[in-house]
Design a protein around this motif. Structure first.
Motif, mmCIF file in Angstrom:
data_model
loop_
_atom_site.group_PDB
_atom_site.id
_atom_site.type_symbol
_atom_site.label_atom_id
_atom_site.label_comp_id
_atom_site.label_asym_id
_atom_site.label_seq_id
_atom_site.Cartn_x
_atom_site.Cartn_y
_atom_site.Cartn_z
ATOM 1 N N SER C 217 1.252 -1.034 0.365
ATOM 2 C CA SER C 217 0.125 0.088 0.083
ATOM 3 C C SER C 217 0.623 1.762 -0.238
ATOM 4 O O SER C 217 0.811 2.251 -0.604
ATOM 5 C CB SER C 217 -0.745 0.250 1.116
ATOM 6 O OG SER C 217 -1.757 -0.723 1.162
ATOM 7 N N ALA C 222 -2.057 2.370 -3.366
ATOM 8 C CA ALA C 222 -3.142 1.540 -3.466
ATOM 9 C C ALA C 222 -4.183 1.264 -4.758
ATOM 10 O O ALA C 222 -4.014 0.341 -5.212
ATOM 11 C CB ALA C 222 -3.720 2.586 -2.208
ATOM 12 N N ASP C 321 -5.796 1.467 5.494
ATOM 13 C CA ASP C 321 -6.061 0.057 4.873
ATOM 14 C C ASP C 321 -7.350 -0.147 4.935
ATOM 15 O O ASP C 321 -7.390 0.052 6.138
ATOM 16 C CB ASP C 321 -5.133 -0.855 4.806
ATOM 17 C CG ASP C 321 -3.969 -0.307 3.988
ATOM 18 O OD1 ASP C 321 -3.748 -0.012 2.959
ATOM 19 O OD2 ASP C 321 -2.549 -0.916 4.187
ATOM 20 N N THR C 404 -6.248 -4.522 3.079
ATOM 21 C CA THR C 404 -5.578 -5.167 4.291
ATOM 22 C C THR C 404 -5.762 -7.174 3.666
ATOM 23 O O THR C 404 -6.141 -7.197 2.727
ATOM 24 C CB THR C 404 -5.701 -6.060 5.387
ATOM 25 O OG1 THR C 404 -7.950 -6.079 5.642
ATOM 26 C CG2 THR C 404 -6.126 -3.881 5.928
#
Lengths: 280, 300, 461
Positions: C217, C222, C321, C404
């Motif tokens: 991330s 992301a 996340d 996640t």
């Protein structure tokens, strides 16, 4: 008795020295458990090995007893362990007698079968067993796990007992058979008394296994009123957060009854030996 | 009249054959219902791509070919063999030594026996935690010794790939050998004392007594523990799972942890069943050797 | 002697069987008193959940179970604390039994239940109770399989940077916001004999995946993770490989728990303890840390604080996340699905009740993803927790989030992320090979329908 006098007296001092060293090896690490059971969670992290330095947290024991619901789970585990001991000794004693002393056709094949059965990872037959047990109302029922322990532990006990029975000379039983004793009488009046220490050992071991068993207990017992000490104990070691002070106290509560049982059995063990009449 | 005379022994013969089976009936019945029946299902699943839930597709031997080519399986198998070698020697030696030293002792025997047995009484998670504290890489006995000038024990035993498996075996053995003392002691106490007295009259020393009387007398028990050691070494799970979960980087992986990971981590229950079956196969081979030896007349 | 023995054994056996056959004779002191038999017209709903201890257990029973039972005279809710929850639940459900409310460790785990028809679709209940208005849409959508809703999010979480504020203040440090600051700080820590990151996995091996996911991330970004999850790009894209290489570099420098050996040996008590007593300076971990921080800082004289994770590459915008810790569904074998749905609704229908439960449990569990404001919480709740919750829930609402691994990755790929990174760390596997294998497994799992719906990021395609 007269023979005993002819024995040369042999010094046991070296025995004691080594035996005491082995005691230190065995019990020394347990002091860590004992001292950790009296620490706060923070202190276990800071000082995992030394003696408690920040005061004695006796409340760990009170909390562990209360939170683990030990009043109930110890009672349940006693029921389960005792039933397992009695049941396994009976079932495996009979089987061991047949394997060791009766001319059982296919004894070797059976030995193979049972031992291979012992080697199957239990996780592989849990689901079908759960299916059957749910329909027989044996889930959430102590009898359900007791029967499973009988089945799972009996092969081991049977082979342990067999090994003791094999070493008994067959003169005793043959004499009884000549006198017209049935096989049951040979078993109960001659073999069982002679292998009494073996039964105590087997009973002790399976009782202990039942006491510490987790996989079946946690899978088949969900309600708090049927939970056993291991489920109590594992509740302390949950997914998050391990308060090892509290957990150590919980562990000691869990160990205590078994050590007491062992000590009690030890006395019978010695008595059994003298009563068994093997040394005459 | 003649027919009556011939049926009489035959009936007795029939009954003689039945009696042993009556003694075996309870254990057999339980075994079939609880282990054999449910296990047949898992044998079938070894040939499918079952995830552990829902439908299973038959895939032939694919799980087994994958298993043979899988490096993790090979590491696990080798670790099981190492484990077997360790447990066939160290605890057996310690157990025999303890029992031999303890057998002639009257004063305090119960104390010693209890002391050795207590670690075996304690659940594996608890024992594991005790040794985690003792072998703690920052606050355990290693760093303490290092401060006293003995640096070579200052190792993160469970965290280092080269030592993890042996460290776990050490802990497992610590809780296990005392049990063997109790088992061997029970067997030794059943040995006829007249044999020892006779040997002493002939001037045998301790070692000769042990080698020529004790060991042969307890042979069935000894062989039994050796056999169970081999089987249990192939099944070993709990200490490894609790201490390292097979890590770091599969360094302490064994077949049982691989079964567990496959079944409940990756949800490859079919593959897990195949690995589980292979474990039973290895055990079966060892047991077959045992049975063959017995057939050859070894009294074991 | 022998006869007496056999008689004693038989008597013992009979006695224990008798006792075991009537287990409910003495109900547990601590347990919910089960009205046996239930009054006429009352149905019972069971729910197996993760074991909670002490005040947390009392909080769940008081704030949720008791309030529910008081408000529903025709339903009796019973919550059982089940160790080894996921494995036991799976076994029981397949055995055709199990609780009415099925809890799972994340949306990806529900897919198996759905394929085997073990859980019920919740679309009608969602419409009836208005769950799509109560629950954040990103969190609700993750529970869908083939367009139908099968699970509801029980708790949500994200990854943050925890630090020992007292230690930081003493040294005049501030939480790092980018890679350069992070590396400078870590080196300074190490020079002073302080462990930079209190990271270790001996209590929870899956901690490995926290770091892999975080580095994806905050290094690859992301957007890239979203593209890979939807397979517009592959997991062996150079950015992911570089992220893994950076993670290995940090491990090699001994920044995680003081080196690999220690990382694999230290437990939760050790690493949180190290952060608490200042042996370590910071740690990257989930918001469940709100449960741990007060425990491990107590009595140390130190204060804890949290901050957003630093970005690890300049081109990346830092994100929180999305994580869903557990889900709840309704067992297809349940005789009372309507009553079970009523229980589920009780989780989300009243913000004040939800806030009370969150605050009593310490902020780490039962954090239901519904809009909560500071006013909803009782006054004693920690302001640092409120700040965290309001910050990241606001970001999530804008569609600004990362992903996640334990929420969105299928189980098999996730397990490989956990075990494979250890081989990268010891050098037996290259970051490239590790990422390639992830790609291979992920593509197969995606084709098999094992990937939950991926919520679109704002601005992502």
């Amino acid at each position: 008795m007269i023979r005993r006098r002819s024995r040369r007296v042999r010094s046991l001092a070296p025995n004691y020295v080594i035996l005491i060293l082995l005691v230190v090896f065995s019990l020394g690490p347990l002091l860590v458990l004992l001292s950790n059971s009296l620490k706060s969670p923070g202190e276990v992290g800071r000082n995992p090995l030394g003696l408690p330095r920040e005061g004695l947290a006796w409340r760990n024991y009170v909390e562990a007893w209360r939170q683990g619901d030990y009043a109930v789970t110890i009672r349940n585990s006693l029921i389960v362990s005792l039933s397992t001991i009695v049941g396994v000794c009976l079932i495996s004693g009979l089987a061991a007698f047949a394997l060791a002393k009766l001319n059982l056709p296919g004894a070797d094949a059976l030995t193979m079968y049972f031992l291979v059965g012992t080697s199957l990872p239990a996780q592989l037959f849990l689901v079908p067993l759960y299916f059957i047990w749910a329909r027989l109302h044996l889930v959430d029922n102590l009898l359900g796990v007791i029967i499973i322990y009988w089945a799972v532990y009996s092969p081991f006990a049977a082979f342990l007992l067999r090994s003791y029975m094999v070493s008994i000379p067959s003169d005793f039983e043959d004499a009884a058979r000549v006198d017209g004793a049935s096989e049951w009488q040979v078993f109960s009046r001659i073999i069982v008394p002679l292998t009494w220490p073996g039964f105590l050992t087997a009973g002790l071991v399976v009782g202990l296994w039942a006491w510490n068993e987790f996989l079946f207990a946690v899978t088949f017992l969900h309600r708090p009123e049927v939970m056993t000490v291991t489920t109590s104990y594992y509740n302390f070691a949950g997914r998050y957060g391990r308060d090892w002070g509290l957990t150590s106290a919980a562990a000691i509560i869990m160990i205590f009854p078994v050590v007491a049982l062992f000590l009690a059995l030890q006395r019978r063990f010695i008595e059994g030996l003298t009563e068994g009449g093997l040394k005459t | 009249m003649t027919t009556h005379q011939t049926t009489q022994p035959r009936r007795r013969n029939w009954r003689n054959q039945l009696v042993p089976w009556l003694f075996m009936a309870p254990i057999l019945a339980l075994n079939v219902v609880i282990i054999l029946g449910p296990s047949l299902a898992s044998i079938y699943y070894a040939f499918t791509d079952w995830t552990g839930m829902g439908r299973a597709r038959f895939i032939g031997l694919a799980n087994f070919t994958r298993m043979i080519g899988d490096p993790v399986y090979r590491i696990a198998l080798v670790n099981n063999l190492k484990w077997t070698a360790i447990f066939l020697t160290v605890p057996i030696f310690m157990g025999l030594l303890g029992a031999m030293l303890l057998a002639p002792i009257k004063r305090g025997q119960i104390f010693f026996r209890t002391a050795y047995f207590i670690p075996y009484v304690i659940a594996s998670v608890v024992n594991a935690q005790i040794w985690r504290c003792i072998l703690h890489p920052l606050k355990g006995i290693g760093p303490w010794l290092a401060r006293q000038g003995i640096p070579w024990l200052n190792v993160a035993w469970f965290g280092r790939e080269s030592t993890a498996l042996y460290a776990i075996a050490f802990v497992d053995n610590w809780h296990w050998w005392g049990f063997l003392v109790v088992v061997y002691l029970a067997a030794m106490q059943a040995v006829d004392t007249q044999l020892y007295e006779a040997a002493r009259l002939e001037g045998a020393n301790r070692w000769q007594e042990f080698w020529y009387i004790t060991l042969p007398s307890i042979r069935p028990t000894l062989v039994f523990t050796l056999l169970m050691t081999v089987i249990w070494s192939f099944l070993v799970f709990d200490y490894i799972y609790v201490l390292t979960e097979g890590g770091p980087a599969h360094a302490s992986e064994v077949l049982a942890t691989e079964v567990f990971n496959a079944a409940f981590g990756r949800f490859e229950a079919g593959y897990a069943a195949a690995v589980g079956l292979s474990m039973s196969l290895f055990c079966g081979i060892v047991i077959a050797i045992f049975v063959a030896l017995r057939r050859r007349g070894w009294e074991i | 002697m022998k006869k007496r023995l056999i008689l004693t054994l038989a008597a013992l056996l009979a006695l224990s069987l008798l006792l075991s056959a009537c287990p409910s004779a003495t109900p547990a002191e601590e347990a919910e008193p089960t009205p046996t038999p239930l009054p006429e017209g009352v149905v019972k709903v069971t729910w197996w959940t993760e074991p909670l201890l002490g005040t947390n257990r009392e909080a769940l029973l008081r704030d949720f179970v008791d309030t529910f039972n008081a408000a529903h005279p025709d339903i009796f809710l019973e919550v059982l604390f089940q160790p080894d929850l996921d494995r036991v639940t799976r076994t029981a459900i397949q055995g055709g039994a199990g609780p009415d409310i099925v809890q799972s460790p994340g949306p990806a785990f529900v897919i198996d239940y759905v394929e085997a028809d073990h859980v019920l679709p919740l679309d009608d209940y969602a419409a009836k109770y208005g769950w799509n208005k109560e629950i954040f849409s990103w969190a609700l959508d993750v529970g869908k399989v083939d367009g139908h809703l099968y699970s509801l999010p029980l708790t949500y979480e994200t990854m943050v940077l925890w630090y020992n504020k007292t230690l930081f203040d003493q040294h005049g440090w501030t939480p790092p916001t980018n890679r350069a600051e992070l590396e400078a700080l870590a080196e300074e820590c190490q020079d002073q004999g302080i462990i930079p990151f209190a990271h270790a996995n001996a209590s929870w091996k899956a901690a490995n995946e926290w770091y892999v996911g975080m580095f994806y991330s905050n290094y690859a970004g992301a957007d890239k993770v979203y593209q890979a999850l939807t397979q517009q790009i592959h997991w062996d894209d150079p950015l992911f490989v570089e992220a893994v290489a950076l993670l290995k570099d940090y491990m090699d420098r001994g920044w995680f728990g003081g080196g690999r050996d220690n990382y694999y040996s230290l437990t939760l008590t050790d690493h949180w303890g190290a952060l608490g007593d200042g042996t370590a300076a910071m740690k990257m971990e989930g918001t469940w840390g709100f449960m741990h921080a007060p425990i491990y800082f107590e009595g140390t004289g130190n204060e804890w604080e949290w901050a957003p994770l630093p970005k690890l590459r300049d081109e990346v915008t830092p994100v929180y996340d999305l994580g869903i810790g557990s889900t709840v569904s309704i067992n297809a074998a349940s005789p009372h699905p309507d009553a079970a749905a009523e229980v589920l609704d009780w989780l989300y229908s009243d913000p004040k009740r939800a806030a009370q439960l969150i605050s009593d449990i310490g902020g780490g569990e039962y954090v239901v993803p519904i809009p909560l404001t500071e006013e909803d919480f009782p006054p004693e709740v920690d302001p640092r927790f409120i700040r965290a919750l309001t910050t990241f829930s606001a970001k999530f609402a804008e569609g600004d989030y990362g992903y996640t691994t334990w929420t969105f990755w299928p189980a098999r790929t996730e397990q490989y992320i956990i075990s494979g990174i250890e081989e990268v760390w010891n050098g037996s596997l290259t970051p490239e090979a590790y990422c390639q294998e992830q790609q291979r497994l992920f593509a197969a799992d995606l084709a098999a329908g094992k990937v939950p719906p991926i919520p679109v990021r704002q601005g992502s395609e």
